[in-house]
Design an enzyme around this catalytic site. Structure first.
Site, PDB file in Angstrom:
ATOM      1  N   ARG A 114       2.583 -52.738-135.569  1.00 32.01           N
ATOM      2  CA  ARG A 114       3.920 -52.221-135.619  1.00 32.01           C
ATOM      3  C   ARG A 114       4.772 -52.752-136.783  1.00 32.01           C
ATOM      4  NH1 ARG A 114       7.745 -50.142-132.041  1.00 32.01           N
ATOM      5  NH2 ARG A 114       6.379 -50.212-130.513  1.00 32.01           N
ATOM      6  N   TYR A 226      -7.875 -52.722-129.927  1.00 31.47           N
ATOM      7  CA  TYR A 226      -8.240 -52.299-131.104  1.00 31.47           C
ATOM      8  C   TYR A 226      -7.982 -53.249-132.384  1.00 31.47           C
ATOM      9  CZ  TYR A 226      -3.534 -50.368-130.778  1.00 31.47           C
ATOM     10  OH  TYR A 226      -2.125 -50.448-130.550  1.00 31.47           O
ATOM     11  N   ASP A 302      12.930 -41.874-129.359  1.00 32.10           N
ATOM     12  CA  ASP A 302      13.333 -42.605-128.037  1.00 32.10           C
ATOM     13  C   ASP A 302      14.673 -42.125-127.728  1.00 32.10           C
ATOM     14  OD1 ASP A 302      10.681 -43.707-127.946  1.00 32.10           O
ATOM     15  OD2 ASP A 302      11.088 -45.720-127.402  1.00 32.10           O
TER      16      ASP A 302
HETATM   17  C1  LIG Z   1       3.422 -51.124-124.725  1.00 27.47           C
HETATM   18  C2  LIG Z   1       3.838 -49.919-125.826  1.00 27.47           C
HETATM   19  C3  LIG Z   1       2.855 -49.341-126.427  1.00 27.47           C
HETATM   20  C4  LIG Z   1       3.215 -48.349-127.460  1.00 27.47           C
HETATM   21  N1  LIG Z   1       2.193 -47.843-128.199  1.00 27.47           N
HETATM   22  C5  LIG Z   1       2.376 -46.770-129.151  1.00 27.47           C
HETATM   23  C6  LIG Z   1       1.423 -46.183-129.800  1.00 27.47           C
HETATM   24  O1  LIG Z   1       0.263 -46.860-129.682  1.00 27.47           O
HETATM   25  N2  LIG Z   1       1.782 -45.185-130.683  1.00 27.47           N
HETATM   26  C7  LIG Z   1       2.932 -44.633-130.736  1.00 27.47           C
HETATM   27  O2  LIG Z   1       3.106 -43.536-131.395  1.00 27.47           O
HETATM   28  N3  LIG Z   1       3.960 -45.122-129.714  1.00 27.47           N
HETATM   29  C8  LIG Z   1       3.983 -46.084-128.927  1.00 27.47           C
HETATM   30  N4  LIG Z   1       4.663 -46.707-128.326  1.00 27.47           N
HETATM   31  C9  LIG Z   1       6.128 -46.091-128.413  1.00 27.47           C
HETATM   32  C10 LIG Z   1       6.689 -46.345-129.710  1.00 27.47           C
HETATM   33  O3  LIG Z   1       6.888 -47.696-129.738  1.00 27.47           O
HETATM   34  C11 LIG Z   1       8.390 -45.980-129.703  1.00 27.47           C
HETATM   35  O4  LIG Z   1       8.275 -44.616-129.026  1.00 27.47           O
HETATM   36  C12 LIG Z   1       8.958 -45.965-131.006  1.00 27.47           C
HETATM   37  O5  LIG Z   1       9.044 -47.121-131.575  1.00 27.47           O
HETATM   38  C13 LIG Z   1      10.441 -45.322-130.929  1.00 27.47           C
HETATM   39  O6  LIG Z   1      10.866 -45.416-132.232  1.00 27.47           O
HETATM   40  P1  LIG Z   1      12.492 -45.170-132.312  1.00 27.47           P
HETATM   41  O7  LIG Z   1      12.641 -45.325-133.741  1.00 27.47           O
HETATM   42  O8  LIG Z   1      12.987 -43.904-131.738  1.00 27.47           O
HETATM   43  O9  LIG Z   1      13.251 -46.268-131.288  1.00 27.47           O
HETATM   44  P2  LIG Z   1      13.152 -47.723-131.675  1.00 27.47           P
HETATM   45  O10 LIG Z   1      11.955 -48.287-132.225  1.00 27.47           O
HETATM   46  O11 LIG Z   1      13.546 -48.412-130.184  1.00 27.47           O
HETATM   47  O12 LIG Z   1      14.219 -47.989-132.742  1.00 27.47           O
HETATM   48  C14 LIG Z   1      15.711 -47.864-132.180  1.00 27.47           C
HETATM   49  C15 LIG Z   1      16.378 -48.788-133.325  1.00 27.47           C
HETATM   50  O13 LIG Z   1      17.778 -48.515-133.128  1.00 27.47           O
HETATM   51  C16 LIG Z   1      18.708 -49.684-133.270  1.00 27.47           C
HETATM   52  N5  LIG Z   1      19.618 -49.512-132.541  1.00 27.47           N
HETATM   53  C17 LIG Z   1      19.939 -49.555-131.283  1.00 27.47           C
HETATM   54  N6  LIG Z   1      21.238 -49.272-131.123  1.00 27.47           N
HETATM   55  C18 LIG Z   1      21.821 -49.238-132.073  1.00 27.47           C
HETATM   56  C19 LIG Z   1      23.140 -48.940-132.510  1.00 27.47           C
HETATM   57  N7  LIG Z   1      24.087 -48.640-131.459  1.00 27.47           N
HETATM   58  N8  LIG Z   1      23.427 -48.734-133.574  1.00 27.47           N
HETATM   59  C20 LIG Z   1      22.594 -48.958-134.667  1.00 27.47           C
HETATM   60  N9  LIG Z   1      21.493 -48.955-134.464  1.00 27.47           N
HETATM   61  C21 LIG Z   1      21.225 -49.226-132.932  1.00 27.47           C
HETATM   62  C22 LIG Z   1      17.799 -50.711-132.519  1.00 27.47           C
HETATM   63  O14 LIG Z   1      17.835 -51.975-132.881  1.00 27.47           O
HETATM   64  C23 LIG Z   1      16.334 -50.292-133.091  1.00 27.47           C
HETATM   65  O15 LIG Z   1      16.144 -50.833-134.456  1.00 27.47           O
HETATM   66  C24 LIG Z   1       4.524 -48.003-127.533  1.00 27.47           C
HETATM   67  C25 LIG Z   1       5.417 -48.233-126.628  1.00 27.47           C
HETATM   68  C26 LIG Z   1       5.417 -49.745-125.652  1.00 27.47           C
HETATM   69  C27 LIG Z   1       6.357 -49.821-125.092  1.00 27.47           C
END
Ligand SMILES: Cc1cc2nc3c(=O)[nH]c(=O)nc-3n(C[C@H](O)[C@H](O)[C@H](O)COP(=O)(O)OP(=O)(O)OC[C@H]3O[C@@H](n4cnc5c(N)ncnc54)[C@H](O)[C@@H]3O)c2cc1C
Length: 397
Positions: A114, A226, A302
């Site tokens: 990641r 992996y 997310d």
């Molecule tokens: C055990 C596990 C294994 C996983 N394996 C996989 C996989 O193999 N393949 C896959 O596709 N997905 C996988 N995932 C899912 C994946 O990690 C998430 O779905 C993905 O990281 C979501 O990305 P995002 O950018 O939406 O949110 P996030 O990665 O949560 O990023 C959100 C960002 O917003 C910031 N933030 C929060 N609030 C605020 C605010 N008020 N103002 C400004 N910034 C803010 C946070 O600090 C963060 O940097 C896995 C998850 C888990 C728990």
């Protein structure tokens, strides 16, 4: 420095809240379409959290199109197969080829750390004209105006109000932007706990075939392994049922407690015992939000649709969202509300299907004994055809 086509010099920036995988990919997709983008991230820097991530072709083709292919190919691995084994004995139940993904869907099935993916995205964001990335800053208020949106951005010492053409919330599972929009629903503890650890590849016995992706299925627990970091490290994730719930992205796990939970996994225990430390976190789930788009504001990744990791699709969906929303905004650059309404219409059914499939996989992966016997029999019968039902997922363009 990547040059982007200019859509209109008078369109104010699009503000993206959150610099996770979703937010950074969104910034790149928007800049590639000529928009200027301001990304605000509440953390003061991006930390090296998490471990491995699977990047299926529905996501990898988007990253390749953005110009990240070479860097990712160096950091990632493309395992030959997905093997499914019994957790207790490591007996092989099925081997489904992964290397054919390139031919079938035009892009690889990668596995990557990641932090490597995040760093590659960050480097590209920093090298792209038209993106301003601001750490230690959050979006604290929104007001509609004739020009667009008045957005208040708050840092440690100052507030600033800027005009934004549109706002995209990529701020993760507990989205503050969704709260600002009035959605106060909360994600719930799912009852699953993920344990993640890595080892140098040189320390892993070849008997575990560490260069492949392997899914270990047992009773009420499963594991996935992996290679990552160009094959130099080995990633192991174990998922167990939990009684007590502790929130948090990452905390140190009690290795002995994990070994007690998995005491019947005698063939895999030597590998589990080798892990020097475990990062643990409780997995959350939420019912699909029914609304992501509110005029010039929308949610993505997310923030819109957290996915349990049992289909490895959370980050992949965020990357798909980014490509889709940028494409639609470029079609109606003067009307982001229309683009966001269409985006929700297109993406919500797909995200819901992925969420539901992941949840179903979770139930199957964590069946109690003796239902595990029937599950394992079905998997054995499917054998190499195991992934054939997933064209709808991996073939998304
Ligand atoms: C055990 C596990 C294994 C996983 N394996 C996989 C996989 O193999 N393949 C896959 O596709 N997905 C996988 N995932 C899912 C994946 O990690 C998430 O779905 C993905 O990281 C979501 O990305 P995002 O950018 O939406 O949110 P996030 O990665 O949560 O990023 C959100 C960002 O917003 C910031 N933030 C929060 N609030 C605020 C605010 N008020 N103002 C400004 N910034 C803010 C946070 O600090 C963060 O940097 C896995 C998850 C888990 C728990």
């Amino acid at each position: 420095m990547t040059q982007a086509p200019i859509i209109s010099p008078i369109i104010p920036p699009i503000v993206v809240s959150g610099a996770g995988i979703g937010g950074l990919t969104t910034a790149l997709c928007l800049a590639a379409r000529g928009f200027s983008v301001t990304v605000v991230e509440k953390r003061t820097k991006l930390e090296e959290v998490g471990a491995g991530l699977q990047l299926s072709p529905n996501a990898s083709h988007i990253l390749i199109r953005l110009g990240l292919g070479k860097a990712l190919a160096r950091a990632a691995c493309a395992p030959l197969s997905l093997d499914v084994r019994r957790g207790e004995t490591t007996d092989l139940l099925a081997r489904a080829p992964l290397h054919m993904m390139q031919n079938r869907f035009g892009a690889p099935y990668w596995v990557v750390h990641r932090a490597d993916l995040q760093q590659i995205l960050l480097d590209h964001v920093r090298g792209t004209q038209g993106i301003s990335l601001q750490f230690g800053r959050s979006l604290s208020a929104l007001h509609h105006s004739d020009q667009g949106l008045e957005v208040t951005i708050t840092g440690t010492s100052q507030h600033e109000t800027v005009t934004a053409h549109a706002v995209i919330g990529a701020d993760g599972l507990h989205s503050d932007l969704a709260m600002l929009l009035g959605d106060t629903s909360k994600a719930k503890a799912s009852g699953y706990q993920a344990w993640r650890g890595t080892l140098p590849m040189s320390a892993v016995s070849p008997a575990f075939e560490p260069q492949r992706t392997t899914l270990y299925l047992g009773a009420q627990a499963h594991g996935v392994t992996y290679p990552i970091r160009g094959g130099e490290q080995f990633n192991l994730v174990m998922v167990t049922r939990e009684k007590a719930h502790e929130a948090g992205w990452s905390r140190t796990g009690d290795a002995e407690a994990l070994q007690r939970k998995l005491k019947s996994w005698t063939a895999l225990l030597p590998l589990i015992r080798q892990m020097p430390d475990w990062q643990v976190w409780s997995l959350y789930d939420r019912a699909p939000r029914q609304r992501w788009s509110f005029g010039r504001v929308t949610l993505l990744g997310d923030a819109a649709h957290p996915v349990l990791p049992f289909l490895a699709q959370g980050a992949a969906l965020a990357i798909e969202d980014a490509a889709c929303v940028a494409h639609l905004l470029a079609q109606t650059p003067d009307n982001p509300a229309q683009a966001f309404a269409t985006y929700q219409q297109i993406r919500l059914p797909r995200a819901t299907r992925v969420q539901e499939t992941a949840r179903k996989n979770g139930s199957i992966y964590h069946l109690p004994f003796p239902l595990t016997l029937a599950r394992d029999l079905v998997i054995r019968q499917k054998g190499g055809r195991l992934l054939e039902d997933y064209d709808w997922l991996y073939g998304w363009k």
